[in-house]
Design an enzyme around this catalytic site. Structure first.
Site, PDB file in Angstrom:
ATOM      1  N   ILE A 136      24.963   4.387   8.883  1.00  0.00           N
ATOM      2  CA  ILE A 136      24.503   4.309  10.394  1.00  0.00           C
ATOM      3  C   ILE A 136      23.715   2.982  10.489  1.00  0.00           C
ATOM      4  O   ILE A 136      22.608   2.792  10.337  1.00  0.00           O
ATOM      5  CB  ILE A 136      23.568   5.506  10.729  1.00  0.00           C
ATOM      6  N   ASP A 137      24.350   2.042  11.250  1.00  0.00           N
ATOM      7  CA  ASP A 137      23.742   0.664  11.435  1.00  0.00           C
ATOM      8  C   ASP A 137      23.512   0.391  12.995  1.00  0.00           C
ATOM      9  O   ASP A 137      24.490   0.262  13.552  1.00  0.00           O
ATOM     10  CB  ASP A 137      24.825  -0.450  10.841  1.00  0.00           C
TER      11      ASP A 137
END
Length: 911
Positions: A784-785
């Site tokens: 999750i960026d």
């Protein structure tokens, strides 16, 4: 000879009386001529000495062969009619004593005649079939030789046998060993064109000096008859056993399966024939094998032929697929539609008994139509029975309707092909007289194009349905063309509309060939963002923006702004009460007041100052004043829809598009507090808005709240467009009751929506925050960026059969990727909770891990907050489990929520 004629006449008289009991009147002379014709065509019949249905059918076959060979001029007109009448008498001889007596006497006469024919060959050479000399005639052999047999006697019917008698071959066969049936078949070959030609000619006549015929022993007729009777009884037993086994096997079968008769067992299938068509029973098996084999489960009545040439009939059930198709056609298109009648005629081509017709009609039509058909069928059968009585064929009303003595299926199975044809004509004629119910075109108008259905497929369904209703698509081509436009979806209607009267149905298909699902999706999004429906968007797309002035006819302005004829106005307009300050009579754009007549501040003017008359009080489309204004308006500016309305209307100040994936959203109204003294407000949604799929959440407005009043709304199922100025909620003012409860905060102020106490928590640990998703049903795991704008997939994880294309974009981050590749199509992502959406990720080689960017996280509605230590402690006190969250399925709330709320809270929350 006189005694023989008297017996013959007595038999004919009894036969005449037996026919009279069945209501058939015949002439005595015609019956005598008929039996003379029987003797001429069937010389073997008097020698048999027995009358049964099998031999009588052989007589009928001989009639047919004689007819085919010599033509109709050689056959009496009443031959076939009398044959049918006597056949019915033989079938019913067990139930009528008079018929039994007539048949018994006939058999006695035939037996006596067969003996006299064997001994009186010289007295009646024309009726002599085969000369058999007895011992008593030995003394007369010399006289026969003197008479010159070969030169003076008339030739026999069978020259081969005559030559065999007159030859001097010492190996003449014994007359008792002669195969009479075989000789009969051999004799029939001389005039039957259906038999194959002879490969060898018969032996020539011996023209030498006639010699005395060989004296042969006379065969005892009684012994021969007993032997034949024993053979027939044995054959009957075998046939009964054969039929019993067939019946038992049919009962064990299920569905539409029927018993097949392989050639090895001697069973050959014979298909039903048209009336008048006849196949002689003496044909060889090779010719029968060439007949077309049709599955037996199609016809309710079928006929099979065993190895001995005997025909047997069977009754099978209907094919349920045919019944279902006929039922569907009658219900959807009507009982008398061309498509329905075509199915009925195809079924009627088979042998259907009256019981079969009644069962079929009762299963397909309604109760009322079944009674109408039955009454018409009975009336047609009465007319047919009258014509049959005049013709004298004996096919009465009971046989045609399957009633009386013919109510059983076994009796109806034995009908002649001609009778089946009459039943078919009466049944189909009754079917065609059924009334037409309802609108035949109702089913055609119900054919509409689906949102994603290609236009060509829609037109094909229209043409198919029209062909079944009108008989052919050409008959209703104009009607089909009209429906092709009216029942098309809005996208196809917009494409056809400019050329509607300029092209035909083929042109419609060509115009809509490029309209597909992707076009529909883009059109829906464009219409949603423009605040219109798809139909309105397409109707207004090609319209020129801006109208013409109704005064001067020029473009660029409206009539109220037209200065063309301003000098012609004799009396200038006088301004009324100012809508802004409500203190004096002047134009609103010239008002200089800072407050209104109630002391409320007046917001400054916005926009361009255009000279001209004041537009009057600002109202929305729905009647609420100032709903679309961007200025801060007090509660007093709200209006009611009617004098009896309980609430004040709240409108949206901007155009908003809501989707179900967005969840609850706060919509601005431009209305600010505070409320009137000693009141509080309750926000409720309007019923009309709820019916359109927009859910408005109820809310409470405090008396001391001074911020903007907002509406919490959510799209339930579909995309909802909230236009600017639409009334979507109402504010109900209720009296405020003050109590002595402890006050946490002295003044509410402008604290409004938003939560500072409830968070979606992602614990920061040593492990990387990963997430597993499915792209087009293929699982991918990535980080999750939140710092990545787009989603990036490793090239090593990308399936080779998924297409990718080069892009002109440069991706920058910790590193840089020039001209990366991107998926050629949108992929459907799905998480564990079955939430889904569309994404078009980038593909980069040598990437250590997949990255879920904000283009995906925004669709998932992920919110990452950073609470302080005080809030974390409060959540832990309420039973929060790190990594699991709140809820009774996780760790549960251990203690009830305390009554003491946060003193400086803003928006939702009680911690």
């Amino acid at each position: 000879m006189g005694q023989e004629l008297s017996q013959h006449e007595r038999y004919v008289e009894q036969l005449k009386q037996a026919l009279k009991t069945r209501g058939v009147k015949v002439k005595y002379a015609d019956l005598l001529k008929f039996f003379d014709f029987v003797k001429d065509t069937c010389p073997w019949f008097p020698q048999e000495g027995t009358i049964d249905i099998k031999r009588w059918r052989r007589v009928g076959d001989c009639f047919q062969d004689y007819y085919n060979t010599f033509g109709p001029e050689k056959v009496p007109v009443t031959a076939f009619s009398y044959w049918n009448l006597i056949k019915e008498l033989i079938d019913k001889k067990e139930v009528n004593p008079q018929v039994m007596a007539a048949v018994a006497q006939t058999e006695e006469i035939l037996k006596s005649n067969s003996q006299t024919d064997l001994t009186k060959t010289s007295q009646n050479p024309d009726l002599d079939l085969i000369s058999l000399d007895s011992d008593d005639e030995g003394a007369k052999s010399s006289s026969l030789q003197d008479k010159g047999l070969s030169s003076t006697k008339k030739p026999k019917r069978f020259p081969v046998l005559l030559t065999a008698q007159t030859s001097k071959d010492p190996e003449d066969p014994n007359p008792s060993e002669v195969d009479w049936d075989g000789l009969e078949d051999e004799a029939a070959k001389y005039h039957n064109p259906d038999w194959p030609p002879f490969l060898t000619r018969p032996p020539p006549y011996n023209k030498a000096t006639p010699s005395a015929p060989t004296v042969m022993a006379v065969v005892n007729p009684k012994e021969e008859l007993k032997e034949k009777i024993a053979q027939l009884e044995e054959q009957i037993k075998l046939e009964e056993l054969h039929q019993a086994l067939i019946s038992k096997l049919q009962k064990l079968k299920t569905g539409n399966e029927t018993v097949t008769h392989p050639d090895t067992a001697g069973g050959l299938s014979r298909t039903p024939h048209w009336p008048g068509q006849h196949i002689p029973k003496g044909k060889c098996c090779a010719s029968r094998e060439k007949e077309e084999q049709i599955p037996k489960d199609i016809f309710p009545v079928t006929e099979t032929v065993d190895g001995q040439g005997q025909a047997w009939r069977h009754h099978n059930g209907f094919d349920f697929a045919v019944i279902k198709e006929l039922k569907t056609a009658a219900s959807q298109y009507g009982a008398t539609a061309p498509y329905t009648l075509a199915i009925v005629e195809s079924v009627a081509d088979n042998w259907l008994t009256p019981t079969d017709w009644n069962t079929l009609v009762r299963a397909v039509l309604s109760g009322g139509d079944h009674l109408l058909w039955k009454s018409e069928f009975f009336e047609n059968c009465r007319d047919t029975a009258k014509r049959n009585q005049q013709a004298g064929n004996g096919w009465d009303f009971d046989m045609l309707t399957g009633s009386g003595n013919y109510s059983s299926t076994d009796a109806q199975m034995q009908y002649d092909p001609g009778l089946f044809a009459q039943i078919q004509a009466a049944a189909t004629k009754a079917w065609r007289k059924l009334p037409v119910k309802g609108d035949p075109g109702a089913s055609l108008t119900g054919v509409k194009q689906g949102p994603d259905e290609p236009f060509a497929d829609f037109v094909h369904r229209l043409i198919t349905t029209a062909g079944r209703i009108f008989g052919s698509a050409e008959a209703g081509v104009d009607y089909v063309k009209q429906l092709a436009y009216e029942n098309a979806n809005p996208a196809c209607q917009a494409a056809i509309r400019p050329y509607r009267k300029k092209t035909d149905l083929t042109g419609y298909i060509r115009l809509c060939s490029d309209i597909g699902p992707s076009y529909q999706q883009g059109l829906a999004m464009a219409a949603a963002f423009s605040g219109q429906t798809v139909k309105d968007f397409l109707n207004n797309k090609n319209k020129e923006k801006g109208g013409c002035c109704f005064k001067c006819g020029k473009k660029g302005h409206f009539a109220k702004n037209c200065h063309e004829h301003a000098h012609n106005n004799a009396e200038p307009k006088v301004p009324g009460l100012c809508p802004r300050c409500k203190r004096g009579k002047h134009w609103a754009n010239e008002c200089k007041s800072k407050t209104d007549n109630q002391g409320n501040p007046i917001p400054p003017h916005q926009g361009n100052r255009v000279e001209g008359p004041a537009p009057g009080p600002e109202t929305s489309l729905w009647g609420s004043q100032l709903c679309s204004s961007q200025q801060k308006q007090p509660i007093s500016k709200l209006t009611r829809a009617t004098p009896g309305s309980a609430g004040l209307d709240l409108c949206s100040t901007s155009h908003t598009v809501l989707t179900p994936e967005m969840g609850p959203q706060a919509l601005s109204t431009g209305i600010y507090g505070p409320l009137p003294p000693n009141t509080f407000g309750l926000i409720l949604g309007r019923s009309s808005i709820t019916m359109k799929g927009l859910q408005v959440y109820p809310g409470v407005i405090d008396n001391d709240y001074t911020g903007e009043i907002k509406i919490m709304a959510k799209a339930v199922n579909n995309i909802v467009t909230v236009s600017q100025g639409n009334r979507i909620a109402q504010l109900i003012l209720l009296p405020l009751i003050e109590t002595d409860n402890k006050v946490q905060q002295p003044y509410r102020g402008q604290g409004s929506f938003g939560s500072s106490d409830i968070y979606w928590v992602q614990p920061i640990t040593c492990q990387k925050p990963s997430l597993t998703l499915w792209l087009d049903d293929k699982m991918f795991t990535g980080l999750i960026d939140t710092g990545a704008d787009v989603t990036i997939i490793k090239l090593e994880d990308w399936p080779p059969n998924w297409p990718i294309t080069d892009t002109l974009t440069n991706l920058r981050g910790i590193g840089q990727s020039n001209n990366p590749k991107q998926s050629s199509k949108y992929l459907t992502w799905r998480d564990k909770e079955n939430n889904s959406g569309l994404i078009k990720p980038f593909v980069i080689p040598n990437l250590p891990v997949n990255l879920w960017g904000r283009d995906l996280l925004s669709q998932m509605k992920i919110m990452m907050c950073s609470p302080n230590d005080i809030v974390t402690a409060q959540m832990l006190a309420q039973g929060y489990s790190p990594g699991k969250g709140l809820g009774k399925k996780e760790n549960g709330i251990l203690h009830p929520i305390p009554n003491q709320g946060q003193s400086n809270k803003k928006g939702f929350g009680n911690f």
